[in-house]
Design a protein around this motif. Structure first.
Motif, PDB file in Angstrom:
ATOM      1  N   MET A  30      11.638  -4.345   1.801  1.00  0.00           N
ATOM      2  CA  MET A  30      10.307  -4.950   1.920  1.00  0.00           C
ATOM      3  C   MET A  30       9.731  -4.953   3.347  1.00  0.00           C
ATOM      4  N   PRO A  31      10.477  -5.386   4.363  1.00  0.00           N
ATOM      5  CA  PRO A  31       9.882  -5.361   5.710  1.00  0.00           C
ATOM      6  C   PRO A  31       9.542  -3.942   6.182  1.00  0.00           C
ATOM      7  N   LEU A  32      10.325  -2.966   5.764  1.00  0.00           N
ATOM      8  CA  LEU A  32      10.063  -1.584   6.167  1.00  0.00           C
ATOM      9  C   LEU A  32       8.800  -1.052   5.518  1.00  0.00           C
ATOM     10  N   VAL A  33       8.571  -1.433   4.285  1.00  0.00           N
ATOM     11  CA  VAL A  33       7.364  -1.004   3.571  1.00  0.00           C
ATOM     12  C   VAL A  33       6.128  -1.529   4.302  1.00  0.00           C
ATOM     13  N   LYS A  34       6.197  -2.769   4.744  1.00  0.00           N
ATOM     14  CA  LYS A  34       5.062  -3.393   5.426  1.00  0.00           C
ATOM     15  C   LYS A  34       4.781  -2.753   6.782  1.00  0.00           C
TER      16      LYS A  34
END
Length: 152
Positions: A30-34
């Motif tokens: 999730m943090p990488l997608v953002k």
């Protein structure tokens, strides 16, 4: 090569909630997608395909899920910690608590292997792992990694 060259505070998850391998990977992504603008489903698929080749749970409470993504501009690294521990199909059969997720551009084999080796080497220090497990928050985790890398 240092982890902190790539690991940012917003990519640290100090209290993973997932109960299984796929859940941990989904949460870590999730943090990488953002921040990187990569597609969630594609990244999860790449990481799960890598897990089918053999678990990246290296034992000693450590998991280093990793993969290569076509079209990615630069290496991405994040950290996750599960206080309860997760069955990550580790080679020692024990729960996994500390995760470093590494995604590299498809054609960057050298940097991928160097960072994997660095992470594996630094995590052999039991005191370092214990400090990561006891850290209060993301800032503490960053400081612990910073201190360990300065001494390495």
């Amino acid at each position: 090569m240092k982890m902190l060259d790539f690991l940012k505070k917003d990519a640290i998850l100090s209290d993973l909630q997932a109960q299984d391998k796929k859940g941990v990977i989904e949460e870590l992504v999730m943090p990488l997608v953002k921040t990187a603008g990569v597609k969630y489903e594609e990244l999860v698929k790449i990481l799960m395909e890598r897990e089918r080749l053999g678990s990246t749970g290296i034992g000693g409470g450590i998991g280093i899920p990793h993969g290569k993504l076509k079209g990615l501009k630069s290496l991405m690294l994040n950290f996750g910690r599960s206080r309860k521990g997760v069955d990550f199909e580790s080679i020692d059969g024990r729960p996994t608590h500390i995760f470093f997720l590494l995604i590299t551009p498809e054609n960057s084999i050298d940097i991928h292997l160097k960072l994997l080796a660095h992470i594996s080497r630094i995590l052999k220090n039991d005191l370092f792992k214990e400090r990561l497990l006891k850290a209060e928050n993301c800032e503490d985790i960053l400081n612990i990694i910073r201190q360990e890398e300065a001494e390495a």
